[in-house]
Structure formats: C-alpha cells, structure tokens
Design an enzyme around this catalytic site. Structure first.
Site, PDB file in Angstrom:
ATOM      1  N   ARG A 290      15.435  -3.171 -19.924  1.00 26.57           N
ATOM      2  CA  ARG A 290      15.180  -2.436 -21.148  1.00 26.57           C
ATOM      3  C   ARG A 290      16.249  -1.769 -21.860  1.00 26.57           C
ATOM      4  O   ARG A 290      16.011  -0.992 -22.812  1.00 26.57           O
ATOM      5  CB  ARG A 290      14.040  -1.350 -20.845  1.00 26.57           C
ATOM      6  CG  ARG A 290      12.571  -2.068 -21.111  1.00 26.57           C
ATOM      7  CD  ARG A 290      11.668  -0.965 -20.609  1.00 26.57           C
ATOM      8  NE  ARG A 290      10.456  -0.808 -21.134  1.00 26.57           N
ATOM      9  CZ  ARG A 290       9.454  -1.221 -20.650  1.00 26.57           C
ATOM     10  NH1 ARG A 290       9.324  -2.144 -19.573  1.00 26.57           N
ATOM     11  NH2 ARG A 290       8.159  -0.969 -21.189  1.00 26.57           N
TER      12      ARG A 290
ATOM     13  N   ARG B 217      -6.590  -1.739 -25.708  1.00 23.63           N
ATOM     14  CA  ARG B 217      -6.547  -2.554 -24.480  1.00 23.63           C
ATOM     15  C   ARG B 217      -7.243  -1.630 -23.082  1.00 23.63           C
ATOM     16  O   ARG B 217      -7.179  -0.479 -22.927  1.00 23.63           O
ATOM     17  CB  ARG B 217      -5.324  -3.042 -24.370  1.00 23.63           C
ATOM     18  CG  ARG B 217      -4.422  -2.312 -23.585  1.00 23.63           C
ATOM     19  CD  ARG B 217      -2.921  -3.177 -23.361  1.00 23.63           C
ATOM     20  NE  ARG B 217      -1.902  -2.366 -23.040  1.00 23.63           N
ATOM     21  CZ  ARG B 217      -0.782  -2.717 -22.899  1.00 23.63           C
ATOM     22  NH1 ARG B 217      -0.498  -4.002 -23.088  1.00 23.63           N
ATOM     23  NH2 ARG B 217       0.395  -1.992 -22.457  1.00 23.63           N
TER      24      ARG B 217
ATOM     25  N   ARG C   5       7.057   5.212 -26.778  1.00 26.48           N
ATOM     26  CA  ARG C   5       7.425   3.940 -25.986  1.00 26.48           C
ATOM     27  C   ARG C   5       7.891   3.037 -27.105  1.00 26.48           C
ATOM     28  O   ARG C   5       9.044   2.209 -26.964  1.00 26.48           O
ATOM     29  CB  ARG C   5       6.238   3.053 -25.518  1.00 26.48           C
ATOM     30  CG  ARG C   5       5.840   3.921 -24.059  1.00 26.48           C
ATOM     31  CD  ARG C   5       4.510   3.713 -23.819  1.00 26.48           C
ATOM     32  NE  ARG C   5       4.211   2.525 -23.368  1.00 26.48           N
ATOM     33  CZ  ARG C   5       2.739   1.867 -23.522  1.00 26.48           C
ATOM     34  NH1 ARG C   5       1.673   2.512 -23.735  1.00 26.48           N
ATOM     35  NH2 ARG C   5       2.737   0.421 -22.937  1.00 26.48           N
TER      36      ARG C   5
HETATM   37  P1  AMP Z   1       5.158  -1.525 -19.241  1.00 19.87           P
HETATM   38  O1  AMP Z   1       4.164  -1.784 -18.111  1.00 19.87           O
HETATM   39  O2  AMP Z   1       6.320  -2.545 -19.161  1.00 19.87           O
HETATM   40  O3  AMP Z   1       4.870  -1.050 -20.531  1.00 19.87           O
HETATM   41  O4  AMP Z   1       6.125  -0.292 -18.646  1.00 19.87           O
HETATM   42  C1  AMP Z   1       5.318   1.000 -18.524  1.00 19.87           C
HETATM   43  C2  AMP Z   1       6.191   2.015 -18.219  1.00 19.87           C
HETATM   44  O5  AMP Z   1       7.164   1.930 -17.029  1.00 19.87           O
HETATM   45  C3  AMP Z   1       7.123   2.119 -19.312  1.00 19.87           C
HETATM   46  O6  AMP Z   1       6.748   2.771 -20.550  1.00 19.87           O
HETATM   47  C4  AMP Z   1       8.440   2.866 -18.615  1.00 19.87           C
HETATM   48  O7  AMP Z   1       8.265   4.408 -18.559  1.00 19.87           O
HETATM   49  C5  AMP Z   1       8.334   2.451 -17.304  1.00 19.87           C
HETATM   50  N1  AMP Z   1       9.253   1.065 -16.996  1.00 19.87           N
HETATM   51  C6  AMP Z   1       8.896  -0.236 -16.933  1.00 19.87           C
HETATM   52  N2  AMP Z   1       9.924  -0.916 -16.960  1.00 19.87           N
HETATM   53  C7  AMP Z   1      11.165  -0.333 -17.309  1.00 19.87           C
HETATM   54  C8  AMP Z   1      12.374  -0.578 -17.153  1.00 19.87           C
HETATM   55  N3  AMP Z   1      12.955  -1.683 -17.211  1.00 19.87           N
HETATM   56  N4  AMP Z   1      13.296   0.609 -17.543  1.00 19.87           N
HETATM   57  C9  AMP Z   1      12.757   1.946 -17.655  1.00 19.87           C
HETATM   58  N5  AMP Z   1      11.643   2.069 -17.746  1.00 19.87           N
HETATM   59  C10 AMP Z   1      10.619   1.249 -17.270  1.00 19.87           C
END
Ligand code: AMP
Length: 218
Positions: free
Chosen positions: A88, A127, A172
């Site tokens: 990310r 969702r 986000r």
């Molecule tokens: P996601 O399920 O991919 O939308 O991730 C949910 C949350 O987890 C994100 O909004 C971040 O707070 C954290 N997160 C997940 N993957 C990462 C990553 N590669 N780097 C930093 N934070 C992450």
C-alpha cells in the site's frame, strides 16, 4: 503465478481474490484479514493496529512487511499467491521486491481495479458478511436472496467491519490516493501493470482478470 490486486478499498479485490483462490488454487494473502485476525486475538500487533484501522489510517510499513514476509515463506505459497491489500506504499513495494528476490520468486502481474470514489463509498457503507461462513453481501447491489438468511450456509448472523463507515472510508480513500496510487507508476515502469474496469459486474471483472492472466489483457 504471483500477482497483486491493486485498488482502493471497496474495489472488489477480496471478492476476486477468493474466486482466483477457488478456480486457480492460488493463495489469497490479505493483510487486512491478517490484521483483523490479530485484532480479534488481542495480540500485540492487533492491539497496535486496531486503533489505526478503525480510524482509516495505514498500519506501519514494518508491521505489514513483517507479516507478509513470514506468510510468503510458508510452503503453500510456492504454488502461487494473490496479494490483496499489500503493498500500500512505495516502501512496502520495495520491501516486497526484496522479499521476493530473497526467495527466488517473481511478480507476474499487478492488476489495477479502477473504481471512482463515489461508488466506493456507496459499496463499502452497504457491505456486510455472513458471521458463519464469511459470504459477502451488499445492502443495495447484492442482498441475500431471502432477507436475513445467508444464501451459502443458511446462517442468520451478519457482521459489518468496524471501519466500513463513511468517516473511516473517506480517510481510507485519502490514504489510497496519497500513499497507494504512487504504486501505479512504480509497477508500470516494471512492465507488469494492467488496468481493468472495477465498476463492471463481478463476473465481467472476473473475465477481465482472466484475460490479463492469460496474457491478453495488457
Ligand atoms: P483492507 O481489509 O485491505 O481494507 O484493510 C483494512 C485496514 O487494515 C486498512 O484500512 C489499514 O488500516 C490496514 N491495512 C491493511 N493492509 C495494510 C497495508 N498493506 N499497509 C498498511 N495498513 C494496512
């Protein structure tokens, strides 16, 4: 085959990764799922990450790089994996290059799933998932066939992510545009990037991904 699904929150990365896992035997590596498990288990990483996640921020690079580095060393990843939600930031992408090189692995495709912000907010705030089997639904676009009953397992308990509210989602999205979007030129320069329309129906998106994986989509 190793690939990255790259896109903003709500682009459908998880849905498509699960399908690729079922159809191609690739392993889905979702840092979001791993972090949510750590939060639920109350581990030190979970305690650190939970607050940041709920506020819509990014967990520190060294934490997620550590998690992925450990996970891709497992035997089951040798048959290929899909990175969903990682990297990310450019620092994470550089760390991933090093992790792959150290293990003699390569990145075959990075697939950008493009969706405009307004649609993402609508998707994410609507969702929810089945609390029993994890099947995903959406209030407006994909409700269960019978209200209150999971199509897949008949479960009646549904859960929503703590960060799937409009305030967190706007943060986000801002994090995506500021920190993750620079990965697009990064991977374009490496010649592995393909872009598909993430606003199409799930099945059409799946076909577009298949085309890329079969070498016809660039
Ligand atoms: P996601 O399920 O991919 O939308 O991730 C949910 C949350 O987890 C994100 O909004 C971040 O707070 C954290 N997160 C997940 N993957 C990462 C990553 N590669 N780097 C930093 N934070 C992450």
């Amino acid at each position: 085959m190793n690939l990255i699904l790259l896109g903003p929150p709500g682009a459908g990365k998880g849905t498509q990764a699960q399908r690729l896992e079922r159809n191609r035997g690739l392993i889905q590596l979702s840092t979001g799922d791993m972090l949510r498990q750590a939060v639920a288990a109350g581990t030190p990483i979970g305690l650190q990450a939970g607050v940041i996640m709920e506020a819509g921020g990014l967990v520190p690079d060294d934490v997620v790089v550590g998690i992925i580095g450990e996970r891709i060393s497992h035997q089951d990843c040798l048959g290929g994996f899909i990175l969903d939600g990682f990297p990310r930031t450019v620092a994470q992408a550089e760390a991933l290059d090093n992790l792959l090189a150290a293990r003699g692995l390569k990145l075959d495709h990075v697939i950008e799933m493009r969706v405009v912000d307004d649609i993402l907010i609508e998707r994410v705030t609507g969702r929810f998932t089945c609390g029993t089997c994890g099947a995903g639904y959406n209030k407006t676009s994909q409700p269960p066939k019978v209200a209150g009953i999971c199509d897949r397992c008949g479960g009646t308990e549904f859960v929503r992510r703590a960060d799937d509210n409009e305030v967190s989602m706007r943060k986000r999205l801002a994090a995506f545009h500021a920190q993750t979007a620079p990965l697009l030129p990064y991977y374009k320069a490496k010649g592995v990037l393909s872009t598909i329309d993430g606003m199409a129906a799930i099945e059409q998106v799946a076909q577009a991904i298949d085309k890329v994986l079969e070498g016809a989509g660039k």
